[in-house]
Design a protein around this motif. Structure first.
Motif, mmCIF file in Angstrom:
data_model
loop_
_atom_site.group_PDB
_atom_site.id
_atom_site.type_symbol
_atom_site.label_atom_id
_atom_site.label_comp_id
_atom_site.label_asym_id
_atom_site.label_seq_id
_atom_site.Cartn_x
_atom_site.Cartn_y
_atom_site.Cartn_z
ATOM 1 N N THR A 89 0.839 -1.207 0.000
ATOM 2 C CA THR A 89 0.000 0.000 0.000
ATOM 3 C C THR A 89 0.868 1.249 0.000
ATOM 4 N N GLU A 90 1.901 1.233 0.811
ATOM 5 C CA GLU A 90 2.814 2.378 0.860
ATOM 6 C C GLU A 90 3.497 2.577 -0.490
ATOM 7 N N LEU A 91 3.931 1.498 -1.119
ATOM 8 C CA LEU A 91 4.560 1.607 -2.442
ATOM 9 C C LEU A 91 3.570 2.132 -3.472
ATOM 10 N N LEU A 92 2.360 1.611 -3.479
ATOM 11 C CA LEU A 92 1.356 2.084 -4.431
ATOM 12 C C LEU A 92 1.101 3.576 -4.232
ATOM 13 N N ARG A 93 0.992 3.996 -2.998
ATOM 14 C CA ARG A 93 0.790 5.426 -2.710
ATOM 15 C C ARG A 93 1.968 6.245 -3.247
ATOM 16 N N LEU A 119 -2.062 1.694 -12.439
ATOM 17 C CA LEU A 119 -1.480 0.997 -11.293
ATOM 18 C C LEU A 119 -2.540 0.509 -10.304
ATOM 19 N N LEU A 120 -3.628 1.234 -10.165
ATOM 20 C CA LEU A 120 -4.687 0.824 -9.231
ATOM 21 C C LEU A 120 -5.343 -0.490 -9.634
ATOM 22 N N GLU A 121 -5.187 -0.896 -10.862
ATOM 23 C CA GLU A 121 -5.773 -2.157 -11.312
ATOM 24 C C GLU A 121 -5.153 -3.349 -10.586
ATOM 25 N N CYS A 122 -3.998 -3.154 -9.964
ATOM 26 C CA CYS A 122 -3.348 -4.246 -9.228
ATOM 27 C C CYS A 122 -4.172 -4.688 -8.016
ATOM 28 N N LEU A 123 -5.182 -3.928 -7.635
ATOM 29 C CA LEU A 123 -6.010 -4.268 -6.478
ATOM 30 C C LEU A 123 -7.118 -5.258 -6.819
ATOM 31 N N VAL A 124 -7.383 -5.453 -8.084
ATOM 32 C CA VAL A 124 -8.493 -6.306 -8.507
ATOM 33 C C VAL A 124 -8.245 -7.765 -8.123
ATOM 34 N N GLY A 125 -7.069 -8.285 -8.405
ATOM 35 C CA GLY A 125 -6.772 -9.688 -8.117
ATOM 36 C C GLY A 125 -6.904 -10.052 -6.652
ATOM 37 N N PRO A 126 -6.187 -9.361 -5.762
ATOM 38 C CA PRO A 126 -6.302 -9.710 -4.348
ATOM 39 C C PRO A 126 -7.723 -9.546 -3.796
ATOM 40 N N ASP A 127 -8.520 -8.693 -4.407
ATOM 41 C CA ASP A 127 -9.877 -8.437 -3.926
ATOM 42 C C ASP A 127 -10.873 -9.500 -4.387
ATOM 43 N N SER A 128 -10.477 -10.388 -5.271
ATOM 44 C CA SER A 128 -11.387 -11.363 -5.855
ATOM 45 C C SER A 128 -11.201 -12.752 -5.262
ATOM 46 N N LYS A 129 -12.286 -13.392 -4.941
ATOM 47 C CA LYS A 129 -12.228 -14.782 -4.478
ATOM 48 C C LYS A 129 -12.139 -15.738 -5.671
ATOM 49 N N LYS A 130 -12.436 -15.245 -6.874
ATOM 50 C CA LYS A 130 -12.408 -16.088 -8.075
ATOM 51 C C LYS A 130 -11.035 -16.118 -8.730
ATOM 52 N N TYR A 131 -10.244 -15.071 -8.526
ATOM 53 C CA TYR A 131 -8.942 -14.963 -9.174
ATOM 54 C C TYR A 131 -7.843 -15.409 -8.224
ATOM 55 N N ARG A 132 -6.828 -16.055 -8.765
ATOM 56 C CA ARG A 132 -5.633 -16.417 -8.022
ATOM 57 C C ARG A 132 -4.424 -16.088 -8.881
ATOM 58 N N PRO A 133 -3.301 -15.783 -8.269
ATOM 59 C CA PRO A 133 -2.102 -15.533 -9.071
ATOM 60 C C PRO A 133 -1.788 -16.746 -9.949
ATOM 61 N N LEU A 162 -7.056 6.491 -1.211
ATOM 62 C CA LEU A 162 -6.158 6.763 -2.323
ATOM 63 C C LEU A 162 -6.937 6.841 -3.643
ATOM 64 N N VAL A 163 -7.847 5.922 -3.851
ATOM 65 C CA VAL A 163 -8.673 5.951 -5.071
ATOM 66 C C VAL A 163 -9.498 7.241 -5.105
ATOM 67 N N GLU A 164 -10.036 7.633 -3.968
ATOM 68 C CA GLU A 164 -10.800 8.887 -3.894
ATOM 69 C C GLU A 164 -9.908 10.082 -4.223
ATOM 70 N N GLU A 165 -8.705 10.109 -3.650
ATOM 71 C CA GLU A 165 -7.785 11.234 -3.855
ATOM 72 C C GLU A 165 -7.363 11.384 -5.317
ATOM 73 N N THR A 166 -7.302 10.293 -6.051
ATOM 74 C CA THR A 166 -6.917 10.371 -7.462
ATOM 75 C C THR A 166 -8.036 10.936 -8.326
ATOM 76 N N GLY A 167 -9.253 10.925 -7.819
ATOM 77 C CA GLY A 167 -10.398 11.378 -8.603
ATOM 78 C C GLY A 167 -11.036 10.270 -9.426
ATOM 79 N N ILE A 168 -10.444 9.108 -9.416
ATOM 80 C CA ILE A 168 -10.965 7.981 -10.203
ATOM 81 C C ILE A 168 -12.309 7.510 -9.660
#
Length: 183
Positions: A89-93, A119-133, A162-168
């Motif tokens: 999270t710190e690195l992404l920020r 870069l924020l798209e990297c959050l999709v995988g860990p957030d999904s129960k259907k996706y695995r690395p 962070l997503v809010e701060e980017t305006g996305i």
């Protein structure tokens, strides 16, 4: 590559990041730019499991190469979230707020996205129960570990902010989740 990736993950999970040999991380890092060998470059995403290593700064390297290797950094950062949510999270920020890292990434011939959106798209995988690395390939243990992944409440709140701060977030539904960040 595959064996080294497995070794890094297994060692980190069982014995902690301080026991991962620096040479293993340097080995994976060396394949980050192997554009002529896509499989090696993909297997090198396991480099993210080295985040917060005491003698080898994965964070510094990812910051250094993000403009030249955005796709590789994004996927490696996703792996970093499985390894250490707080450090990732710190690195992404840092990557998103660093003004000198402004770049765009082409997603289609007519569509480019900004570095923060990409870069924020990297959050999709860990957030999904259907996706695995998918790397390291042919290793079910990582799937078992990924099944156990849960966002730390503090981390999740920091990422939402962070997503809010980017305006996305203005482009997302009112009740958005990290899944809405998928391309």
């Amino acid at each position: 590559m595959n064996v080294v990736g497995r070794f890094i993950i297994r060692t980190r999970i069982q014995d902690g990041i301080t026991t991962v040999p620096e040479i293993a991380l340097k080995y994976l890092r060396a394949f980050s730019g192997q554009y002529d060998h896509k499989l090696a470059q993909t297997e090198a995403h396991c480099y993210g499991w080295g985040i917060a290593h005491p003698t080898h700064s994965v964070t510094a390297y990812l910051r250094e190469v993000v403009v030249d290797k955005p796709w590789w950094v994004q996927q490696t950062l996703e792996h970093a979230f499985y390894a250490d949510q707080h450090a990732a999270t710190e690195l992404l920020r840092q990557l998103i707020t660093e003004e000198s890292l402004a770049f765009t990434v082409p997603l289609a011939p007519e569509r480019d996205v900004t570095e923060d959106r990409f870069l924020l798209e990297c959050l999709v995988g860990p957030d999904s129960k259907k996706y695995r690395p998918t790397v390291p390939r042919f290793w079910s243990t990582i799937e078992d570990y990924a099944d156990e992944f849960e966002w730390d409440a503090t981390v999740e709140e920091q990422l939402r902010t962070l997503v809010e701060e980017t305006g996305i977030a203005k482009e997302l539904p009112t009740d958005w989740t990290f899944q809405e960040l998928a391309f």
